[in-house]
Write an enzyme that holds these catalytic residues in place. Structure first.
Site, PDB file in Angstrom:
ATOM      1  CE  LYS A 254      -3.873  -1.928   2.680  1.00  0.00           C
ATOM      2  NZ  LYS A 254      -4.975  -1.634   1.753  1.00  0.00           N
ATOM      3  CG  ASP A 265      -7.799  -4.619   6.853  1.00  0.00           C
ATOM      4  OD1 ASP A 265      -8.888  -4.181   6.464  1.00  0.00           O
ATOM      5  OD2 ASP A 265      -7.120  -5.417   6.184  1.00  0.00           O
ATOM      6  CG  ASP A 324      -3.972  -4.124  -0.429  1.00  0.00           C
ATOM      7  OD1 ASP A 324      -4.037  -4.486   0.764  1.00  0.00           O
ATOM      8  OD2 ASP A 324      -4.285  -2.975  -0.802  1.00  0.00           O
ATOM      9  CD  GLU A 326      -5.777  -8.135   3.168  1.00  0.00           C
ATOM     10  OE1 GLU A 326      -6.505  -7.643   4.046  1.00  0.00           O
ATOM     11  OE2 GLU A 326      -5.488  -7.523   2.122  1.00  0.00           O
ATOM     12  NE  ARG A 328     -10.948  -9.597  -2.422  1.00  0.00           N
ATOM     13  CZ  ARG A 328     -11.236  -8.643  -3.304  1.00  0.00           C
ATOM     14  NH1 ARG A 328     -11.517  -8.971  -4.561  1.00  0.00           N
ATOM     15  NH2 ARG A 328     -11.215  -7.371  -2.955  1.00  0.00           N
TER      16      ARG A 328
END
Length: 469
Positions: A254, A265, A324, A326, A328
């Site tokens: 990121k 997150d 990124d 990740e 899911r």
């Protein structure tokens, strides 16, 4: 801070601040309150606060005038009153002019609003100010205990969610999240099972392990169970929460700006833990399971790479095009794991896509799923508690964007409809049960001067569970 209910007429007192809540165009026998009501009507406002002298002592006095009786309007007014209330020590709340329904709704809304107003996270500050507010007495002849209990449970769950979300990534590691969840479950009389890397490997949760392999913090699967239904064999509701305790993006790194906010997150996991604890605290008559996959997403020589192919727990091979994406991946294994409970419904909660912020901003959570009845129940709960949500479509055509040349599916579907294709990916692991997905990327935390976890969507989820019980 404590709340209590007095089923009696409020007597003149000078040792507590006074909040008078009344409908529009009403009159009060307190001369100062009556004057304030007239002032509110003239100024077309609904809240005013002042000081008066009673028995040679100064007393804080506020009046909240209910112009609109929908819950969203009550919430807004309660928030203004709570901002005043947090500066007081003891408050008597006079609800004698309200109808039964309004008294019940006010007790719930104001209790939650006060909880939000007094919340602070100062664990790491040398100088912290204690909360001034100690006690609130509600004066009403109507039965409001149920609404007070619900309001307190919402605050309890939101505070758990905020505390976990606000904790820094070097404290709130996957191991810390797992141990905290187990302790919270024990505190409310529920059970916890914590599975570490060896257990996860044995179950074939390779998608979760792939995300975790770039970090030395390891991977955990948290399972919490609460049995409140009269029949312990009743099908449970299963809540699944994304628990990435820090998301660097992995090899698909990121940008550095605001990357500190990626400690949030795991707010999906925090919301699920908070909701689970609140439901158990309320002793809701239903069976409930929480499933939380947790790890870090970090870049290293061991990290999963774009182009890698991993086999998920249900046997599907996934081509990783962007590390990124990740959340899911870890959810895919957790959603497969949820199947073993033969659930009544599964709701996953995740800070999943920046695309959801583009679509809905920071106001509403995105809702998608494979069962319209479950989605409708979530939307009804959202409207009831004013924790806003909005349904997005999940047509089969969106799965076309997930086709891979080398595996069963790829983990991203391109820029178009990013929130929807993420949910389409998850739908490949939820075919055995009714399922809904909440994308909370835009609502889980605040940025800027008010940076911090929001506690959402605990109110929505708890309201959904209450309506199911």
């Amino acid at each position: 801070m404590e709340f209590s209910i007095k089923a009696e007429q409020l007597q003149p007192q000078n040792n507590s601040s006074l909040l008078i809540v009344c409908p529009a165009n009403s009159k009060h026998n307190n001369s100062v309150a009556s004057s304030l009501l007239s002032q509110l009507q003239q100024q077309q406002k609904d809240f005013i606060a002042t000081h008066t002298v009673e028995h040679n002592q100064v007393q804080a006095l506020a009046v909240a005038c209910i112009e609109k009786e929908d819950y969203a309007s009550l919430q807004k007014l309660a928030a203004m009153a709570a901002s005043w209330a947090k500066e007081q020590t003891r408050i008597n709340v006079d609800l004698s002019l309200l109808s039964e329904v309004l008294a019940q709704q006010w007790v719930q809304a104001f209790t939650i609003a006060v909880g939000e107003a007094v919340y602070h996270f100062d664990t790491f500050k040398k100088d912290s100010k204690p909360v001034a507010l100690e006690h609130i007495n509600y004066y009403t002849i109507y039965p409001v205990n149920e609404y007070l209990s619900k309001g307190e449970a919402v605050v309890y769950g939101m505070n758990i969610c905020k505390d976990l979300g606000n904790a820094p990534g070097n404290l709130c590691t996957p191991a810390y999240l797992a141990s905290s969840a187990a302790k919270i479950a024990a505190d409310v009389g529920a059970s916890a099972r914590i599975m570490a890397t060896a257990d996860i490997q044995e179950m074939g949760m390779n998608a979760l392990l792939a995300v975790a392999q770039g970090s030395s913090a390891g991977a955990y699967l948290i399972e919490l169970q609460y049995h409140g239904a009269p029949n312990t064999e009743d099908k449970p509701v299963v809540l699944v929460g994304k628990g990435i305790t820090f998301d660097s993006g992995g090899i698909s790194l990121k940008p550095g700006a605001a990357m500190d906010e990626m400690k949030f997150d795991m707010c999906g996991a925090a919301a699920v833990i908070g909701t689970f604890a609140a439901a158990a605290k309320l002793k809701l008559p239903l069976n409930l399971v929480a499933v939380i996959p947790t790890c870090e997403n970090m870049p290293s020589g061991n990290a999963v790479k774009p182009g890698d192919i991993i086999k998920a727990m249900n046997g599907l091979n996934i081509e990783v095009l962007n590390t990124d994406a990740e959340g899911r991946l870890i959810l895919s294994d957790a959603l497969t794991y949820a199947e073993r409970f033969q659930p009544k419904a599964v709701i996953d909660v995740a800070t999943l896509t920046g695309a959801c912020i583009i679509a809905l901003g920071h106001v509403a959570q995105g809702v998608l799923g494979n069962n319209q009845s479950v989605i409708d129940q979530i939307l009804q709960a959202a409207a009831s508690i004013n924790d806003k949500a909005w349904q997005l479509p999940l047509f089969d055509e969106y799965k076309e964007q997930l086709k891979s040349n080398f595996a069963d599916l790829q983990n991203i579907g391109g820029r178009a409809a990013g929130t929807i294709t993420a949910a389409a990916f998850l739908s490949c692991f939820t075919e055995a049960y009714p399922w809904a997905h909440l994308d909370i990327a835009g609502t889980a935390w605040h940025s800027g001067n008010n940076k911090g976890a929001s506690g959402r969507p605990v109110p929505l989820l708890l309201e959904y569970l209450i309506q199911q019980s």
